[in-house]
Design an enzyme around this catalytic site. Structure first.
Site, PDB file in Angstrom:
ATOM      1  N   HIS A  48      -5.727   4.452   2.969  1.00 43.95           N
ATOM      2  CA  HIS A  48      -6.004   4.543   4.401  1.00 43.95           C
ATOM      3  C   HIS A  48      -5.320   5.728   5.080  1.00 43.95           C
ATOM      4  O   HIS A  48      -5.814   6.233   6.099  1.00 43.95           O
ATOM      5  CB  HIS A  48      -5.607   3.237   5.094  1.00 43.95           C
ATOM      6  CG  HIS A  48      -6.517   2.101   4.770  1.00 43.95           C
ATOM      7  ND1 HIS A  48      -7.755   1.948   5.334  1.00 43.95           N
ATOM      8  CD2 HIS A  48      -6.380   1.065   3.891  1.00 43.95           C
ATOM      9  CE1 HIS A  48      -8.353   0.872   4.859  1.00 43.95           C
ATOM     10  NE2 HIS A  48      -7.537   0.310   3.972  1.00 43.95           N
ATOM     11  N   ASP A  93      -7.375   8.192   7.337  1.00 49.08           N
ATOM     12  CA  ASP A  93      -7.089   8.604   8.713  1.00 49.08           C
ATOM     13  C   ASP A  93      -7.102  10.129   8.841  1.00 49.08           C
ATOM     14  O   ASP A  93      -7.618  10.686   9.821  1.00 49.08           O
ATOM     15  CB  ASP A  93      -5.730   8.069   9.157  1.00 49.08           C
ATOM     16  CG  ASP A  93      -5.731   6.560   9.368  1.00 49.08           C
ATOM     17  OD1 ASP A  93      -6.833   5.975   9.404  1.00 49.08           O
ATOM     18  OD2 ASP A  93      -4.638   5.978   9.499  1.00 49.08           O
ATOM     19  N   GLU A 119     -15.847   4.981  11.579  1.00 54.64           N
ATOM     20  CA  GLU A 119     -16.102   6.330  11.084  1.00 54.64           C
ATOM     21  C   GLU A 119     -17.307   6.969  11.766  1.00 54.64           C
ATOM     22  O   GLU A 119     -17.857   7.963  11.298  1.00 54.64           O
ATOM     23  CB  GLU A 119     -16.332   6.304   9.562  1.00 54.64           C
ATOM     24  CG  GLU A 119     -17.609   5.634   9.102  1.00 54.64           C
ATOM     25  CD  GLU A 119     -17.488   4.118   8.906  1.00 54.64           C
ATOM     26  OE1 GLU A 119     -18.276   3.565   8.128  1.00 54.64           O
ATOM     27  OE2 GLU A 119     -16.585   3.509   9.501  1.00 54.64           O
TER      28      GLU A 119
END
Length: 330
Positions: free
Chosen positions: A198, A202, A229
């Protein structure tokens, strides 16, 4: 002649410099300040210190009178008068009248000092309030900005998008000018998170957001994170050829990032799918139908293999409760 002493009950500075004529009879005035009473030259004639005062000697002063300006027991200044023609020019009657006048002068000096201090205090307080008010305005502006910015990507958020889209839609309806909308999202982003974690996910979102912003550089263009997204781009005053040109630029900009994506079935690097539409808003047409149409075009781009764009040729009405054909997948 009216003068002020530097401090209460403190003799004034000497009125003469070495080798120069004295400016005032300092001994005479010091005596008045020390005793706190009015004094005339005739009342102190027998005193050698006053008879030999350099000022009186050089000026050949016939008569002189000094009155202390006292208010609330405090010396505020001195009132000095002289006459070079007549001896004993200042009679007891003069002293009585000038004594009353000196009291009023002392009060006026004190009031002037008070009002000046009050004015300075008000000016200082006003400056403080203006400074605090400016700080509050800056803080409110910062809060407003933060409330409109997506915390992760640094671009506009969904709330800001909704407000901007509503304003621009109404403006384009009034003017009859072309309004273009792009919906896009990252292909197989869930797989990207699973494969790289993750934190990298990000970072990917940030880089994609920056690339989208760099691709649309006109002041009126608007890029926002729609959610997850997915991103939305509003292109005011943009017709179909202009929309197509921007889509090509957007797609090329994302591929130029060259972010590896081994888990993608659309290629070896991160890519986006785009759905778009262009319309001249007219009365009776709805903004939500435009979003729905662009979203359906995005779904079509995904269905055709991703890493591409699809432009809707007509606006499709959004029916309450109607979803996307087949559902949305990353």
């Amino acid at each position: 002649m009216l003068g002020h002493t530097p401090r209460e009950k403190t003799p004034p500075e000497p009125g003469a410099r070495a080798g120069r004529e004295p400016a005032l009879p300092t001994n005479f005035l010091n005596y008045c300040a020390r005793t706190g009473k009015s004094v005339t030259r005739s009342s102190v004639t027998g005193r050698e210190i006053f008879n030999n005062d350099g000022y009186f000697v050089s000026k050949a002063t016939k008569s002189a009178m000094a009155l202390p300006l006292i208010h609330s027991g405090s010396l505020k200044g001195m009132l000095y008068l002289e006459n070079d023609l007549v001896e004993e020019a200042f009679t007891p009657r003069h002293q009585q009248v000038l004594g009353l006048l000196s009291s009023q002068i002392a009060i006026s000096i004190e009031n002037a000092k008070f009002y000046k201090e009050l004015e300075q205090m008000v000016a200082h307080r006003t400056a403080e309030l203006l400074s605090v008010n400016q700080q509050l305005q800056d803080a409110n502006a910062q809060l407003e900005r933060l409330s409109n910015i997506d915390g992760l990507t640094g671009i506009f958020n969904r709330r800001s998008l909704d407000d901007f889209a509503e304003r621009e839609w109404k403006r384009h309806q009034r003017q009859g000018s072309p309004f273009s909308l792009i919906m896009c999202d990252i292909d197989f982003f869930k797989r990207f998170n699973d494969a790289y974690g993750h934190i990298q996910g990000d970072q990917c979102l940030r880089r994609v957001a920056q690339a989208l912003e760099q691709a649309v550089q006109r002041p009126g263009d608007f890029v926002a994170r729609y959610g997850g997204e997915e991103f939305a781009i509003i292109l005011p005053e943009t017709d179909l050829p202009g929309l197509t040109s921007i889509l090509e630029k957007l797609r090329a900009g994302i591929l130029a990032l060259a972010i590896p994506h081994a888990a993608s079935q659309a290629g070896s690097q991160v890519s986006l799918s785009f759905g778009a539409c262009s319309i001249r808003p007219a009365g009776g047409q709805r903004l939500e139908d435009t979003f729905f149409t662009a979203d359906r075009a995005l779904y079509a781009a995904k269905a055709q293999g991703r890493n591409r764009y699809v432009i809707a040729r007509e606006i499709v009405a959004c029916v309450l409760g109607q979803g996307e054909p087949g559902g949305r997948t990353s």
